[in-house]
Scaffold this active site. Sequence first.
Site, mmCIF file in Angstrom:
data_model
loop_
_atom_site.group_PDB
_atom_site.id
_atom_site.type_symbol
_atom_site.label_atom_id
_atom_site.label_comp_id
_atom_site.label_asym_id
_atom_site.label_seq_id
_atom_site.Cartn_x
_atom_site.Cartn_y
_atom_site.Cartn_z
ATOM 1 N N LYS A 1 23.759 0.824 18.188
ATOM 2 C CA LYS A 1 24.762 1.812 17.748
ATOM 3 C C LYS A 1 26.063 1.101 17.375
ATOM 4 O O LYS A 1 27.140 1.357 17.927
ATOM 5 C CB LYS A 1 24.981 2.870 18.824
ATOM 6 C CG LYS A 1 23.716 3.693 19.067
ATOM 7 C CD LYS A 1 23.946 4.915 19.923
ATOM 8 C CE LYS A 1 22.669 5.732 20.064
ATOM 9 N NZ LYS A 1 21.626 5.069 20.873
ATOM 10 N N VAL A 2 25.925 0.227 16.403
ATOM 11 C CA VAL A 2 27.029 -0.646 15.989
ATOM 12 C C VAL A 2 28.203 0.216 15.527
ATOM 13 O O VAL A 2 28.041 1.116 14.697
ATOM 14 C CB VAL A 2 26.546 -1.584 14.854
ATOM 15 C CG1 VAL A 2 27.665 -2.528 14.442
ATOM 16 C CG2 VAL A 2 25.308 -2.356 15.295
ATOM 17 N N ALA A 3 29.386 -0.059 16.069
ATOM 18 C CA ALA A 3 30.543 0.815 15.797
ATOM 19 C C ALA A 3 31.836 0.019 15.924
ATOM 20 O O ALA A 3 32.611 0.202 16.856
ATOM 21 C CB ALA A 3 30.554 1.992 16.758
ATOM 22 N N ASP A 4 32.075 -0.857 14.940
ATOM 23 C CA ASP A 4 33.272 -1.692 15.049
ATOM 24 C C ASP A 4 33.872 -1.885 13.664
ATOM 25 O O ASP A 4 33.467 -1.235 12.695
ATOM 26 C CB ASP A 4 32.886 -3.029 15.704
ATOM 27 C CG ASP A 4 33.999 -3.558 16.607
ATOM 28 O OD1 ASP A 4 35.148 -3.646 16.127
ATOM 29 O OD2 ASP A 4 33.720 -3.890 17.765
ATOM 30 N N GLY B 1 13.416 17.347 26.051
ATOM 31 C CA GLY B 1 12.984 18.720 25.764
ATOM 32 C C GLY B 1 12.464 18.981 24.367
ATOM 33 O O GLY B 1 11.936 20.059 24.103
ATOM 34 N N GLY C 1 14.613 12.412 21.271
ATOM 35 C CA GLY C 1 14.853 13.649 22.020
ATOM 36 C C GLY C 1 13.567 14.381 22.369
ATOM 37 O O GLY C 1 13.600 15.478 22.912
ATOM 38 N N VAL C 2 12.424 13.756 22.067
ATOM 39 C CA VAL C 2 11.128 14.373 22.378
ATOM 40 C C VAL C 2 10.775 14.121 23.846
ATOM 41 O O VAL C 2 11.015 13.039 24.376
ATOM 42 C CB VAL C 2 10.027 13.772 21.467
ATOM 43 C CG1 VAL C 2 8.626 14.125 21.966
ATOM 44 C CG2 VAL C 2 10.226 14.243 20.031
ATOM 45 N N ASP D 1 18.671 -0.916 18.684
ATOM 46 C CA ASP D 1 19.545 0.257 18.836
ATOM 47 C C ASP D 1 20.828 -0.176 19.533
ATOM 48 O O ASP D 1 21.004 0.043 20.722
ATOM 49 C CB ASP D 1 18.813 1.331 19.639
ATOM 50 C CG ASP D 1 19.636 2.603 19.787
ATOM 51 O OD1 ASP D 1 20.753 2.647 19.237
ATOM 52 O OD2 ASP D 1 19.156 3.537 20.445
ATOM 53 N N SER E 1 21.293 13.543 20.240
ATOM 54 C CA SER E 1 20.297 14.500 20.744
ATOM 55 C C SER E 1 20.678 15.168 22.064
ATOM 56 O O SER E 1 20.141 16.217 22.399
ATOM 57 C CB SER E 1 18.963 13.776 20.936
ATOM 58 O OG SER E 1 19.120 12.697 21.835
ATOM 59 N N ALA F 1 5.850 17.705 17.356
ATOM 60 C CA ALA F 1 5.299 18.429 16.203
ATOM 61 C C ALA F 1 6.390 19.240 15.506
ATOM 62 O O ALA F 1 6.470 19.254 14.270
ATOM 63 C CB ALA F 1 4.163 19.343 16.665
HETATM 64 P P1 XMP Z 1 14.025 9.282 25.861
HETATM 65 O O1 XMP Z 1 13.738 8.593 27.163
HETATM 66 O O2 XMP Z 1 15.004 10.404 25.976
HETATM 67 O O3 XMP Z 1 14.724 8.118 24.993
HETATM 68 O O4 XMP Z 1 12.787 9.666 25.111
HETATM 69 C C1 XMP Z 1 15.374 8.363 23.766
HETATM 70 C C2 XMP Z 1 15.879 7.075 23.216
HETATM 71 O O5 XMP Z 1 16.609 7.304 22.042
HETATM 72 C C3 XMP Z 1 17.986 6.998 22.252
HETATM 73 N N1 XMP Z 1 18.701 8.146 21.757
HETATM 74 C C4 XMP Z 1 19.422 8.184 20.651
HETATM 75 N N2 XMP Z 1 19.717 7.239 19.758
HETATM 76 N N3 XMP Z 1 20.900 8.825 18.482
HETATM 77 C C5 XMP Z 1 20.463 7.577 18.693
HETATM 78 O O6 XMP Z 1 20.772 6.700 17.869
HETATM 79 C C6 XMP Z 1 20.641 9.815 19.334
HETATM 80 O O7 XMP Z 1 21.008 10.954 19.131
HETATM 81 C C7 XMP Z 1 19.872 9.468 20.471
HETATM 82 N N4 XMP Z 1 19.403 10.196 21.477
HETATM 83 C C8 XMP Z 1 18.684 9.353 22.257
HETATM 84 C C9 XMP Z 1 18.183 6.779 23.714
HETATM 85 O O8 XMP Z 1 19.166 5.796 23.960
HETATM 86 C C10 XMP Z 1 16.817 6.310 24.130
HETATM 87 O O9 XMP Z 1 16.651 4.937 23.850
#
Ligand code: XMP
Length: 215
Positions: free
Chosen positions: A62-65, A176, A171-172, A60, A117, A180
Amino acid sequence: MEKKNCLILALDVTDRENALRIANEVSEYVDSIKVGYPLVLGEGLGIVKELAELAPVIADFKVADIPNTDRLICEQVFKAGADAVITHGFTGRDSLDSCVKVAKEYGRDVYVVTEMSHPGGVEFFRPVAETIAKMAVDAGATGVVAPATRPERVRDIRKIIGNDLHIISPGVGAQGGSAADVINAGADWVIVGRSIYNSDSPADAAMKICNDMKC
Ligand code: XMP
C-alpha cells in the site's frame, strides 16, 4: 497475471515455514500470492523470491509516499521478484505516476486501492473512491483494489474503469464477503487470507472457493 482460478491467496502468516507449506498446498488453486507487511517484516523481502517460484507475487505494501520514495520502494519490490505492487492513490497523481513508471520499466503491474473492505473503509475512502478509480485509469495502472464486502461498490467502480483495468477484491470469508457475489459484480479476482491459511486444509478451502465462483 494469468486468469485461471480467479483466486489470490493473501499469505498473512509471519513465518517462512508456514508460508511455504501453505503456498505449496494451495498453489494449484491460486493465480497469485499476495504478501504484505506481516510476512515480509517477519521473514524479510527474500521470501518474495521463494514464493515467486510457486506463483506470481503481489506485494501489498500500500505504497503511499512522495514520488521519489515511491520510486525507491517499487524498485526494491520488483528487484525482489514481485510481479505486482499495491499502491494507494490518495497521495496524488504524481505519486501514482512514479509507481506506474517504475512498473513499466520492469514490465510489472500496479494495483491502486480505491475503497477498503473493512467497516472503516467507508469513512474517508468512500467519497474519493470513484476519483481514485478514474485516476488509476488515467495513470495507466493495471487495475484497482475494491471491496468484496460491498459488491455494489465493485459494480460502481467497474462502471468507472471499464473493462481495460482489472479489479482484485479482498474481503471474502473472514470479512463476510461472498466470492461468487463479487465476481458476479465485476471483480476479476478475489483475495482470500484467513479463510484459507487458518483452515485445517488450506487446499480444500481454496478448492471450495474456486468451485463457488465457477470462474
Ligand atoms: P482476509 O484474511 O480478510 O485477508 O481474507 C484480506 C487481505 O487483503 C488485505 N486487504 C486489503 N487490501 N485494500 C487492500 O489493498 C483493501 O480494501 C483490503 N482489505 C483487506 C488484507 O491486508 C489482507 O491481506
